[in-house]
Scaffold this motif. Structure first.
Motif, PDB file in Angstrom:
ATOM      1  N   MET A  51       0.842  -1.195   0.000  1.00 58.71           N
ATOM      2  CA  MET A  51       0.000   0.000   0.000  1.00 58.71           C
ATOM      3  C   MET A  51       0.876   1.244   0.000  1.00 58.71           C
ATOM      4  N   PRO A  52       0.699   2.157  -0.972  1.00 56.03           N
ATOM      5  CA  PRO A  52       1.502   3.388  -0.969  1.00 56.03           C
ATOM      6  C   PRO A  52       1.112   4.285   0.209  1.00 56.03           C
ATOM      7  N   ILE A  53       2.110   4.875   0.853  1.00 55.79           N
ATOM      8  CA  ILE A  53       1.849   5.785   1.975  1.00 55.79           C
ATOM      9  C   ILE A  53       2.617   7.083   1.761  1.00 55.79           C
ATOM     10  N   GLU A  54       2.203   8.106   2.484  1.00 57.12           N
ATOM     11  CA  GLU A  54       2.788   9.437   2.311  1.00 57.12           C
ATOM     12  C   GLU A  54       4.091   9.625   3.090  1.00 57.12           C
ATOM     13  N   VAL A  55       4.201   8.987   4.263  1.00 61.78           N
ATOM     14  CA  VAL A  55       5.416   9.139   5.079  1.00 61.78           C
ATOM     15  C   VAL A  55       6.465   8.133   4.612  1.00 61.78           C
ATOM     16  N   PHE A  56       7.706   8.362   5.013  1.00 55.13           N
ATOM     17  CA  PHE A  56       8.767   7.444   4.592  1.00 55.13           C
ATOM     18  C   PHE A  56       9.858   7.369   5.645  1.00 55.13           C
ATOM     19  N   GLY A  57      10.744   6.393   5.469  1.00 59.45           N
ATOM     20  CA  GLY A  57      11.849   6.192   6.402  1.00 59.45           C
ATOM     21  C   GLY A  57      11.544   5.102   7.403  1.00 59.45           C
ATOM     22  N   ALA A  58      12.548   4.280   7.711  1.00 64.31           N
ATOM     23  CA  ALA A  58      12.350   3.159   8.639  1.00 64.31           C
ATOM     24  C   ALA A  58      11.797   3.640   9.977  1.00 64.31           C
ATOM     25  N   HIS A  59      12.273   4.799  10.460  1.00 62.97           N
ATOM     26  CA  HIS A  59      11.803   5.279  11.765  1.00 62.97           C
ATOM     27  C   HIS A  59      10.310   5.612  11.730  1.00 62.97           C
ATOM     28  N   ASN A  60       9.825   6.161  10.605  1.00 59.97           N
ATOM     29  CA  ASN A  60       8.402   6.479  10.509  1.00 59.97           C
ATOM     30  C   ASN A  60       7.546   5.234  10.313  1.00 59.97           C
ATOM     31  N   LEU A  61       8.081   4.225   9.629  1.00 61.74           N
ATOM     32  CA  LEU A  61       7.355   2.949   9.513  1.00 61.74           C
ATOM     33  C   LEU A  61       7.272   2.267  10.875  1.00 61.74           C
ATOM     34  N   ASN A  62       8.342   2.414  11.661  1.00 65.34           N
ATOM     35  CA  ASN A  62       8.332   1.895  13.026  1.00 65.34           C
ATOM     36  C   ASN A  62       7.286   2.629  13.866  1.00 65.34           C
ATOM     37  N   ASN A  63       7.238   3.970  13.732  1.00 69.06           N
ATOM     38  CA  ASN A  63       6.215   4.758  14.427  1.00 69.06           C
ATOM     39  C   ASN A  63       4.812   4.291  14.047  1.00 69.06           C
ATOM     40  N   LEU A  64       4.626   4.015  12.765  1.00 69.89           N
ATOM     41  CA  LEU A  64       3.331   3.571  12.260  1.00 69.89           C
ATOM     42  C   LEU A  64       2.899   2.258  12.920  1.00 69.89           C
ATOM     43  N   ALA A  65       3.849   1.348  13.105  1.00 71.06           N
ATOM     44  CA  ALA A  65       3.533   0.059  13.743  1.00 71.06           C
ATOM     45  C   ALA A  65       3.068   0.258  15.176  1.00 71.06           C
ATOM     46  N   GLY A  66       3.710   1.207  15.897  1.00 74.89           N
ATOM     47  CA  GLY A  66       3.285   1.504  17.262  1.00 74.89           C
ATOM     48  C   GLY A  66       1.905   2.131  17.291  1.00 74.89           C
ATOM     49  N   ALA A  67       1.651   3.065  16.362  1.00 69.40           N
ATOM     50  CA  ALA A  67       0.348   3.718  16.287  1.00 69.40           C
ATOM     51  C   ALA A  67      -0.764   2.705  15.989  1.00 69.40           C
TER      52      ALA A  67
END
Length: 452
Positions: free
Chosen positions: A264-280
């Motif tokens: 799925m395409p998303i607007e944010v990027f970077g491993a740290h933001n994908l990690n944040n997304l998993a927590g959210a």
């Protein structure tokens, strides 16, 4: 209820004042300096003090609550008058707790990522029309204020800052919220003026875990070794839910998140933001949003203000600004932009602006932080070092700390601007990254748009 704010002009304080005004409270306040956008926002609601300064005569016995901001000093004349009258005085987090005692408190903590994770949660809730109370450290698209308080909403989502509560209360803010659901995103030594050792800093997060209500939930980033260690060592009766960085890919400058339904395409990027997304995602699921609904909503999340915020772009070039200033944030942000734009020349500019970053002893923590940049630039103001009453930081100390022979260092704001505005943006694809909690001695970020 009548409330008076001592230091009403702060980013957090004026947002709380606006939230209480919206709730129907009688709000007054004072400050000795109020800047934009606080000034205009307070004025619009009739809350801007008529005169700047401190006026003890404003403090009267009919005030129900005095809220004390970090900008106020312990000898503030209004504070002394409030103490003399025996009024109830709250720090900012104390008051938020009082407002949320009967709600399910969701507190997002961590040295980095907490604003982004809180913003992601609120975006998902807003997308699905789920009303929650909140306090977040950035202005969000679609939200009028950074604080929202009601009598009716079941949940309150709080960004849990580990900095001090008030001049009178030296406890970290997130110790006062007593969460029902808590998250820790990462631990990287910060605020060394308050927490002089790494061990002392980590201890604050151990206390935060102890403050979770019995039977509550701790969501934690197991990719962070320190977070994983203290979470697993905690013995209080709570449920523990680890998360880690999900699978993703980057194609032609677009990040694709792997989901059960495919990429799925998303607007944010970077491993740290994908990690944040998993927590959210874990937090949202524990607030009643199922996984499919989370993914549907998060696809349109563009990021919190000043967190990898795109400020300019044309066919060849792109410019971002980011609040990153601690070593771990700088490293993660620089890596993220290089990964997103591998074919472009990454020019990463970091302003050393905070107390910690300008501390000669702490500087060594920055080693390797800019290694992913093709061109690494550091700006700092010797004047800022004097203002913070720190020992002088030399050019040689900075060069040694970053351990990069081609590091470019500027101490003059005009010279730095001259450098930025004469880069050859038109002849090669550039990704410009401006990282600071300041403004490089007066840089207008709108002017950067003209470069692209």
């Amino acid at each position: 209820m009548r409330t008076h704010f001592i230091a009403i002009g702060g980013a957090a304080m004026h947002n709380l004042a606006l939230a209480l005004h919206e709730k129907g409270y009688n709000v007054t306040g004072s400050d000795d300096a109020i800047f934009e956008p606080s000034r205009s926002r307070l004025e619009k609601k009739g809350l801007l003090p008529q005169e700047l300064g401190w006026y003890p005569e404003k403090i009267t016995a009919d005030i129900d609550a005095v809220i004390l901001g970090m900008h106020a000093k312990a000898d503030n004349p209004e504070l002394l008058k409030a103490q003399e009258l025996g009024l109830t005085i709250y720090s900012y987090p104390e008051f938020l707790y009082q407002q949320s005692k009967n709600k399910t408190r969701v507190v997002i903590g961590g040295s980095h990522g907490k604003t982004t994770i809180t913003s992601m949660i609120l975006h998902v809730m807003h997308y699905h029309g789920i009303e929650v109370d909140y306090m977040v450290g950035a202005q969000l698209e679609g939200f009028e204020t950074m604080v929202h308080l009601t009598e009716d909403n079941d949940f309150i989502v709080l960004e849990g800052d580990e900095y001090l509560s008030s001049p009178m209360d030296r406890r970290p803010k997130f110790h006062l919220y007593n969460p029902n659901i808590a998250l820790i995103s990462g631990i990287a030594w910060d605020h060394i003026n308050v927490f002089p050792t790494y061990e002392n800093y980590v201890e604050q997060f151990e206390i935060f875990i102890e403050k979770i209500t019995n039977g509550g939930i701790l969501v934690y980033n197991e990719d962070d070794a320190e977070v994983k260690r203290i979470a697993e060592a905690a013995t209080n009766p709570i449920r523990k839910l680890p998360y880690s960085t999900p699978e993703y890919s980057v194609e032609n400058g677009v990040t694709y998140l792997e989901t059960p339904e495919g990429a799925m395409p998303i607007e944010v990027f970077g491993a740290h933001n994908l990690n944040n997304l998993a927590g959210a995602k874990w937090i949202c699921q524990n607030m009643g949003v199922d996984e499919a609904d989370f993914y549907e909503a998060i696809a349109s999340f563009k990021g919190a203000s000043k967190r990898l915020e795109k400020i300019a772009e044309n066919g060849k070039n792109v410019a971002y600004k980011d609040f990153a200033h601690s070593p771990s944030k700088v490293a993660a942000t620089t890596k993220a932009v290089k990964e997103q734009y591998p074919e472009r020349k990454l020019i990463a500019c970091l302003e050393l602006h905070t107390y910690s970053s300008l501390n000669a002893e702490f500087l060594k923590e920055y080693e390797g932080a800019l290694d992913n940049a093709d061109v690494a630039v550091v700006f700092y103001s010797p004047e800022a070092v004097k203002i913070k009453q720190l020992e002088e930081v030399t050019y040689e100390q900075i060069a040694k700390a970053f351990n990069r022979e081609d590091l470019i260092i500027y101490t003059n704001p005009e010279a730095f601007k001259e450098y930025l505005f004469h880069l050859k943006y038109d002849t090669e694809g550039v990704a410009l990254l401006l990282m600071s909690s300041g403004n490089y001695g007066g840089l207008n970020f709108d002017d950067v748009k003209t470069l692209m």
